[in-house]
Design a protein around this motif. Structure first.
Motif, PDB file in Angstrom:
ATOM      1  N   ALA A  91       0.856  -1.181   0.000  1.00 25.48           N
ATOM      2  CA  ALA A  91       0.000   0.000   0.000  1.00 25.48           C
ATOM      3  C   ALA A  91       0.896   1.236   0.000  1.00 25.48           C
ATOM      4  CB  ALA A  91      -0.898  -0.003   1.234  1.00 25.48           C
ATOM      5  N   LEU A  92       0.321   2.373  -0.338  1.00 19.83           N
ATOM      6  CA  LEU A  92       1.061   3.637  -0.314  1.00 19.83           C
ATOM      7  C   LEU A  92       0.798   4.306   1.028  1.00 19.83           C
ATOM      8  CD1 LEU A  92       2.843   5.756  -1.608  1.00 19.83           C
ATOM      9  CD2 LEU A  92       0.852   6.578  -2.891  1.00 19.83           C
ATOM     10  N   VAL A  93       1.808   4.274   1.898  1.00 20.80           N
ATOM     11  CA  VAL A  93       1.707   4.837   3.240  1.00 20.80           C
ATOM     12  C   VAL A  93       2.724   5.972   3.336  1.00 20.80           C
ATOM     13  CG1 VAL A  93       1.921   4.363   5.715  1.00 20.80           C
ATOM     14  CG2 VAL A  93       0.968   2.620   4.190  1.00 20.80           C
ATOM     15  N   ILE A  94       2.243   7.158   3.727  1.00 18.97           N
ATOM     16  CA  ILE A  94       3.079   8.350   3.737  1.00 18.97           C
ATOM     17  C   ILE A  94       2.974   9.070   5.078  1.00 18.97           C
ATOM     18  CG2 ILE A  94       2.907   8.655   1.238  1.00 18.97           C
ATOM     19  CD1 ILE A  94       0.785  10.836   1.728  1.00 18.97           C
ATOM     20  N   THR A  95       3.788  10.105   5.228  1.00 16.41           N
ATOM     21  CA  THR A  95       3.704  11.023   6.361  1.00 16.41           C
ATOM     22  C   THR A  95       3.177  12.350   5.824  1.00 16.41           C
ATOM     23  OG1 THR A  95       5.540   9.967   7.535  1.00 16.41           O
ATOM     24  CG2 THR A  95       5.032  12.240   8.140  1.00 16.41           C
ATOM     25  N   LEU A  96       2.168  12.893   6.495  1.00 16.47           N
ATOM     26  CA  LEU A  96       1.585  14.178   6.102  1.00 16.47           C
ATOM     27  C   LEU A  96       1.504  15.112   7.298  1.00 16.47           C
ATOM     28  CD1 LEU A  96      -1.476  13.272   3.820  1.00 16.47           C
ATOM     29  CD2 LEU A  96       0.647  14.390   3.130  1.00 16.47           C
ATOM     30  N   ARG A  97       1.460  16.390   7.026  1.00 15.70           N
ATOM     31  CA  ARG A  97       1.260  17.390   8.084  1.00 15.70           C
ATOM     32  C   ARG A  97      -0.241  17.690   8.141  1.00 15.70           C
ATOM     33  NH1 ARG A  97       4.358  19.833  11.435  1.00 15.70           N
ATOM     34  NH2 ARG A  97       3.915  21.908  12.205  1.00 15.70           N
ATOM     35  N   ILE A  98      -0.883  17.152   9.170  1.00 18.59           N
ATOM     36  CA  ILE A  98      -2.331  17.296   9.335  1.00 18.59           C
ATOM     37  C   ILE A  98      -2.605  18.084  10.609  1.00 18.59           C
ATOM     38  CG2 ILE A  98      -4.527  16.071   9.655  1.00 18.59           C
ATOM     39  CD1 ILE A  98      -3.242  13.672   8.219  1.00 18.59           C
ATOM     40  N   GLY A  99      -3.384  19.144  10.482  1.00 19.82           N
ATOM     41  CA  GLY A  99      -3.728  19.950  11.654  1.00 19.82           C
ATOM     42  C   GLY A  99      -2.507  20.512  12.367  1.00 19.82           C
ATOM     43  N   GLY A 100      -1.418  20.750  11.632  1.00 20.31           N
ATOM     44  CA  GLY A 100      -0.202  21.324  12.219  1.00 20.31           C
ATOM     45  C   GLY A 100       0.767  20.312  12.788  1.00 20.31           C
ATOM     46  N   TYR A 101       0.490  19.012  12.646  1.00 17.27           N
ATOM     47  CA  TYR A 101       1.369  17.973  13.191  1.00 17.27           C
ATOM     48  C   TYR A 101       1.780  17.002  12.100  1.00 17.27           C
ATOM     49  CZ  TYR A 101      -0.260  19.585  17.725  1.00 17.27           C
ATOM     50  OH  TYR A 101      -0.560  20.365  18.818  1.00 17.27           O
ATOM     51  N   PRO A 135      -6.698  21.164   7.987  1.00 15.49           N
ATOM     52  CA  PRO A 135      -5.764  21.420   6.892  1.00 15.49           C
ATOM     53  C   PRO A 135      -4.724  20.303   6.777  1.00 15.49           C
ATOM     54  CG  PRO A 135      -5.139  22.719   8.800  1.00 15.49           C
ATOM     55  CD  PRO A 135      -6.421  21.995   9.153  1.00 15.49           C
ATOM     56  N   ILE A 136      -4.400  19.967   5.524  1.00 14.13           N
ATOM     57  CA  ILE A 136      -3.286  19.073   5.237  1.00 14.13           C
ATOM     58  C   ILE A 136      -2.280  19.899   4.448  1.00 14.13           C
ATOM     59  CG2 ILE A 136      -2.506  16.987   4.062  1.00 14.13           C
ATOM     60  CD1 ILE A 136      -5.292  15.833   4.365  1.00 14.13           C
ATOM     61  N   GLN A 137      -1.064  19.998   4.977  1.00 11.52           N
ATOM     62  CA  GLN A 137      -0.022  20.789   4.329  1.00 11.52           C
ATOM     63  C   GLN A 137       0.973  19.872   3.631  1.00 11.52           C
ATOM     64  OE1 GLN A 137       2.022  23.532   6.870  1.00 11.52           O
ATOM     65  NE2 GLN A 137       3.457  24.135   5.281  1.00 11.52           N
ATOM     66  N   THR A 138       1.228  20.161   2.362  1.00  8.50           N
ATOM     67  CA  THR A 138       2.271  19.469   1.606  1.00  8.50           C
ATOM     68  C   THR A 138       3.144  20.552   1.004  1.00  8.50           C
ATOM     69  OG1 THR A 138       0.753  19.348  -0.256  1.00  8.50           O
ATOM     70  CG2 THR A 138       0.953  17.381   1.071  1.00  8.50           C
ATOM     71  N   GLY A 139       4.343  20.695   1.531  1.00 12.01           N
ATOM     72  CA  GLY A 139       5.210  21.784   1.093  1.00 12.01           C
ATOM     73  C   GLY A 139       4.537  23.102   1.415  1.00 12.01           C
ATOM     74  N   SER A 140       4.397  23.961   0.400  1.00 14.39           N
ATOM     75  CA  SER A 140       3.750  25.261   0.622  1.00 14.39           C
ATOM     76  C   SER A 140       2.243  25.197   0.349  1.00 14.39           C
ATOM     77  CB  SER A 140       4.402  26.318  -0.275  1.00 14.39           C
ATOM     78  OG  SER A 140       4.232  25.963  -1.636  1.00 14.39           O
ATOM     79  N   ASN A 141       1.748  24.045  -0.091  1.00 14.50           N
ATOM     80  CA  ASN A 141       0.326  23.896  -0.399  1.00 14.50           C
ATOM     81  C   ASN A 141      -0.444  23.455   0.842  1.00 14.50           C
ATOM     82  OD1 ASN A 141       2.011  23.375  -2.831  1.00 14.50           O
ATOM     83  ND2 ASN A 141       0.037  23.362  -3.835  1.00 14.50           N
TER      84      ASN A 141
END
Length: 194
Positions: free
Chosen positions: A43-53, A108-114
């Motif tokens: 599966a594609l499992v990643i790390t994301l910045r969600i809600g500032g974390y 919010p989900i932040q990816t880079g500047s998006n």
């Protein structure tokens, strides 16, 4: 006549591209497989910045129509029932059980500047994942995911940026899901030797 139109169109496209307004082409090649264990069916499992974390163990599921949050993230973000809006449509868990959501929350989900805001359905059920991101997030970001290449690619600032999957984490999640699965009664055909 049409030749002139094509030239104007091409000139317009070039001027947009020069200003950074053209969407870059997103593609995957064999080079994108470098650094991955091949062949695989992870599966594609990643790390994301969600809600500032920074949140690890996020499953990218392009087959799903909604983002889902599990108890570990709900507790980690220190959310309370009053933070949630009502959401009463039942869901089906990985185990095939009907789950009634606790509610929904926009984060919010932040990816880079998006930054993309999405609605997470909060469920109180076991999952080896902390959260699932789905088509709403992928579409809002303009992203394309590939489990084969273990990447999510998305346009940003006139370039294609990427999030790289974690195969080791994907395999740990799979093992955790298998170990949590309740034992299943053998089928009638198995009992009869078929």
């Amino acid at each position: 006549m049409s030749m002139g139109w094509l030239l104007v169109e091409a000139d317009d496209w070039e001027s947009k591209r020069a200003r950074g307004m053209a969407t870059p082409l997103i593609e995957f090649s064999d080079e994108d497989k470098l650094g991955t264990l091949q062949p695989h069916d992870d599966a594609l499992v990643i790390t994301l910045r969600i809600g500032g974390y920074n949140v690890k163990r996020v499953l990218v599921d392009q087959g799903s129509a909604m983002e889902v949050m599990y108890p570990d993230l709900y507790k980690g973000l220190k959310l309370k029932p009053e933070d949630l809006t009502a959401y009463d449509s039942p869901l089906v868990s990985f185990e095939g059980k009907i789950v009634t959501p606790k509610g929904m929350i926009r984060l919010p989900i932040q990816t880079g500047s998006n930054v993309v805001e999405v609605d997470f359905i909060v469920v109180d059920a076991y999952s080896p994942y902390i959260a699932i991101v789905a088509r709403p997030w992928l579409h809002a970001l303009g992203a394309v995911s590939s489990t084969l290449h273990q990447k999510v690619k998305y346009p940003s600032e006139g370039r294609v940026k990427q999030i790289i999957g974690n195969q080791a984490m994907a395999r740990q999640c799979m093992m955790s899901a298998i170990s949590q699965r309740p034992s299943i009664e053998p089928s009638t055909s198995a009992k009869n030797g078929l």
